[in-house]
Design a protein around this motif. Structure first.
Motif, PDB file in Angstrom:
ATOM      1  N   GLU A  24       0.837  -1.200   0.000  1.00 11.29           N
ATOM      2  CA  GLU A  24       0.000   0.000   0.000  1.00 11.29           C
ATOM      3  C   GLU A  24       0.875   1.254   0.000  1.00 11.29           C
ATOM      4  O   GLU A  24       0.621   2.208  -0.735  1.00 11.29           O
ATOM      5  N   PHE A  25       1.939   1.247   0.809  1.00  8.23           N
ATOM      6  CA  PHE A  25       2.850   2.390   0.860  1.00  8.23           C
ATOM      7  C   PHE A  25       3.550   2.591  -0.484  1.00  8.23           C
ATOM      8  O   PHE A  25       3.649   3.716  -0.983  1.00  8.23           O
ATOM      9  N   ILE A  26       4.011   1.504  -1.087  1.00  7.08           N
ATOM     10  CA  ILE A  26       4.681   1.582  -2.391  1.00  7.08           C
ATOM     11  C   ILE A  26       3.719   2.134  -3.445  1.00  7.08           C
ATOM     12  O   ILE A  26       4.100   2.981  -4.258  1.00  7.08           O
ATOM     13  N   ALA A  27       2.466   1.702  -3.426  1.00  2.00           N
ATOM     14  CA  ALA A  27       1.478   2.196  -4.395  1.00  2.00           C
ATOM     15  C   ALA A  27       1.256   3.699  -4.224  1.00  2.00           C
ATOM     16  O   ALA A  27       1.205   4.443  -5.209  1.00  2.00           O
ATOM     17  N   LYS A  28       1.143   4.163  -2.977  1.00  2.00           N
ATOM     18  CA  LYS A  28       0.968   5.591  -2.724  1.00  2.00           C
ATOM     19  C   LYS A  28       2.188   6.378  -3.194  1.00  2.00           C
ATOM     20  O   LYS A  28       2.069   7.465  -3.762  1.00  2.00           O
ATOM     21  N   LEU A  29       3.355   5.828  -2.956  1.00  2.00           N
ATOM     22  CA  LEU A  29       4.579   6.492  -3.369  1.00  2.00           C
ATOM     23  C   LEU A  29       4.678   6.598  -4.887  1.00  2.00           C
ATOM     24  O   LEU A  29       4.984   7.667  -5.425  1.00  2.00           O
ATOM     25  N   ARG A  30       4.390   5.507  -5.565  1.00  2.00           N
ATOM     26  CA  ARG A  30       4.414   5.527  -7.042  1.00  2.00           C
ATOM     27  C   ARG A  30       3.437   6.554  -7.584  1.00  2.00           C
ATOM     28  O   ARG A  30       3.740   7.276  -8.536  1.00  2.00           O
ATOM     29  N   GLU A  31       2.244   6.624  -6.987  1.00  2.00           N
ATOM     30  CA  GLU A  31       1.240   7.585  -7.434  1.00  2.00           C
ATOM     31  C   GLU A  31       1.725   9.012  -7.215  1.00  2.00           C
ATOM     32  O   GLU A  31       1.614   9.865  -8.095  1.00  2.00           O
ATOM     33  N   ALA A  32       2.294   9.278  -6.040  1.00  3.42           N
ATOM     34  CA  ALA A  32       2.796  10.629  -5.741  1.00  3.42           C
ATOM     35  C   ALA A  32       3.934  11.017  -6.665  1.00  3.42           C
ATOM     36  O   ALA A  32       4.052  12.186  -7.059  1.00  3.42           O
ATOM     37  N   LEU A  33       4.762  10.068  -7.040  1.00  3.09           N
ATOM     38  CA  LEU A  33       5.896  10.376  -7.915  1.00  3.09           C
ATOM     39  C   LEU A  33       5.506  10.500  -9.381  1.00  3.09           C
ATOM     40  O   LEU A  33       6.247  11.093 -10.156  1.00  3.09           O
ATOM     41  N   SER A  34       4.352   9.969  -9.738  1.00  3.64           N
ATOM     42  CA  SER A  34       3.943  10.044 -11.145  1.00  3.64           C
ATOM     43  C   SER A  34       3.017  11.224 -11.431  1.00  3.64           C
ATOM     44  O   SER A  34       2.666  11.476 -12.567  1.00  3.64           O
ATOM     45  N   SER A  35       2.631  11.954 -10.387  1.00  4.79           N
ATOM     46  CA  SER A  35       1.724  13.086 -10.609  1.00  4.79           C
ATOM     47  C   SER A  35       2.473  14.394 -10.719  1.00  4.79           C
ATOM     48  O   SER A  35       3.620  14.511 -10.516  1.00  4.79           O
TER      49      SER A  35
END
Length: 141
Positions: free
Chosen positions: A130-141
């Protein structure tokens, strides 16, 4: 200066065993420390035989700075951390890598350093993912 090809890059065994890959950025392998006590990211420039930031080409130095700041901002955004610690020490693992760590008042060793404090606590698989998914989303926006 000898050119360091991406094909020659080999991740240090300790970095590999102590962290999970989150994503590849333009320059780095962005990794999550397996110690769940702190949201702790590690940027490893994918360049062979690098131990110091000044050994990188000027362009790679700029990329590393950009990717470090981008990672720090994303980590602050998703964690709401009191402070983001950034450091490139390399006293134990010589391969060039940059730590980006979210710190909170009252965390496991606040305000002291995270290094060599206590025993690492593993992530629960679901919380890590879940943390990795949030991080990927934050880095791709």
């Amino acid at each position: 200066m000898e050119e360091c090809l991406l094909d020659d890059f080999i991740l240090d065994r300790r970095l590999e065993s102590d962290s999970d890959s989150v994503m590849q950025t333009g320059l780095c392998d962005l990794r999550l420390s397996k110690d769940a006590r702190w949201p702790w990211l590690i940027l490893v420039p994918r360049r062979a035989n690098m131990t110091e930031i000044f050994e990188l080409t000027p362009l790679d130095q700029v990329l590393l700075t950009f990717e470090t700041e981008m990672t720090a901002a994303a980590l602050k955004k998703i964690t709401g951390a009191t402070k983001i610690n950034i450091g490139a020490l390399g006293n134990i693992v010589r391969q060039l890598h940059v730590h980006v760590i979210a710190r909170f008042e009252g965390d496991a060793n606040w305000p002291g350093p995270v290094w060599s404090f206590g025993k690492a606590e593993p992530y629960e698989a679901g919380k890590r993912d879940e943390f990795i998914a949030k991080l990927r989303e934050a880095l791709s926006s």
